[in-house]
Design a protein around this motif. Structure first.
Motif, PDB file in Angstrom:
ATOM      1  N   ASP A 132       4.142 -37.253  12.491  1.00 36.81           N
ATOM      2  CA  ASP A 132       3.780 -36.359  11.388  1.00 36.81           C
ATOM      3  C   ASP A 132       3.724 -37.102  10.058  1.00 36.81           C
ATOM      4  OD1 ASP A 132       3.590 -34.227  13.095  1.00 36.81           O
ATOM      5  OD2 ASP A 132       5.581 -33.430  12.654  1.00 36.81           O
ATOM      6  N   LYS A 182       7.869 -37.169  17.130  1.00 41.61           N
ATOM      7  CA  LYS A 182       6.993 -36.216  16.434  1.00 41.61           C
ATOM      8  C   LYS A 182       7.133 -36.372  14.922  1.00 41.61           C
ATOM      9  CE  LYS A 182       5.584 -31.385  16.231  1.00 41.61           C
ATOM     10  NZ  LYS A 182       5.371 -31.410  14.783  1.00 41.61           N
ATOM     11  N   LYS A 188      11.750 -36.670  21.650  1.00 45.99           N
ATOM     12  CA  LYS A 188      10.466 -36.056  21.321  1.00 45.99           C
ATOM     13  C   LYS A 188      10.410 -35.706  19.834  1.00 45.99           C
ATOM     14  CE  LYS A 188       9.510 -33.794  25.769  1.00 45.99           C
ATOM     15  NZ  LYS A 188       9.344 -32.480  26.431  1.00 45.99           N
ATOM     16  N   ARG A 189      11.510 -35.143  19.336  1.00 40.71           N
ATOM     17  CA  ARG A 189      11.550 -34.746  17.929  1.00 40.71           C
ATOM     18  C   ARG A 189      11.421 -35.962  17.014  1.00 40.71           C
ATOM     19  NH1 ARG A 189      16.626 -30.621  18.649  1.00 40.71           N
ATOM     20  NH2 ARG A 189      15.455 -28.824  19.440  1.00 40.71           N
ATOM     21  N   MET A 216       2.200 -36.795  21.982  1.00 40.29           N
ATOM     22  CA  MET A 216       1.805 -35.534  21.359  1.00 40.29           C
ATOM     23  C   MET A 216       0.618 -34.936  22.122  1.00 40.29           C
ATOM     24  SD  MET A 216       3.934 -35.607  18.843  1.00 40.29           S
ATOM     25  CE  MET A 216       5.131 -36.946  18.915  1.00 40.29           C
TER      26      MET A 216
END
Length: 207
Positions: free
Chosen positions: A117, A113, A109-110, A140
């Protein structure tokens, strides 16, 4: 002669077996588990598509159908869950939450993300950028549910030759912002083509 008697109504278990047979026919792919978010998301996307096609209302039946396609680690995990949760009353949304907590791991997930971003159009066309934006947006949900925030993020990543014009339009609907970006891109390409044509014609005239 009296009309033939209607066939006896099927029991709940017989109806469930019918639904399982139909679901397996629609979706023969099994889910073994594993940490790859693309595999997890692809499996659940297909699940959603086929459950919608079957127009099922009961959460318990949806869960039975999905977990019927579990094998390997996923089957072991769900067996364990059935000992610690009341699987007969759990909602389908609660089931999905448990599923994603297990198989959509935090490090993945990180990573996604971070990629989302930092996403910029760069050398991509608007269509290519939008495709990648939409793909990452699936991971997201907090942004996907916020129409204005999603639109702002999309505009923020557009190429500088496009972004100011779309920004000035002050659009808060994602679809409208995307269409505006496509229009700006098309006009920019037209201007470049005209300029190149003019340069070419002048160079030919100078020969």
């Amino acid at each position: 002669m009296p009309p033939p008697a209607p066939p006896p109504e099927k029991s709940e278990s017989e109806q469930t077996l019918d639904h399982i047979a139909k679901f397996v026919k629609l979706m023969p792919t099994l889910f073994e588990g594993g940490p790859d978010p693309l595999v997890v998301d692809s499996f659940m996307d297909r699940v959603k598509k086929h459950l919608n096609a079957m127009n099922l209302a009961l959460d318990r039946l949806k869960i039975i159908l999905v977990t019927y396609n579990f094998t390997g680690d996923a089957e072991i995990w769900w067996t364990t869950m059935s000992h610690t949760h009341n699987v007969d009353t759990i909602t389908y949304d609660a089931f999905k939450k448990l599923f994603y907590e297990k198989y959509f791991l935090v490090p993945k997930k990180r990573k996604l993300k971070k990629e989302f971003d930092g996403l910029k159009q760069g050398n991509m066309t608007v269509t290519e950028y939008e495709n990648k934006f939409t793909f990452l947006l699936r991971f997201m949900p907090e942004i996907a549910k916020n129409e204005e925030g999603k639109t702002e993020k999309f505009i923020e990543g557009l190429d500088f030759s496009i972004r100011p014009i779309v920004t000035v339009a002050k659009l808060i609907e994602y679809a409208k912002a995307m269409r505006k970006a496509l229009v700006v891109e098309a006009k920019s390409k037209d201007r470049k083509a005209i300029k190149e044509s003019y340069k070419h014609s002048r160079s030919m005239g100078a020969i």
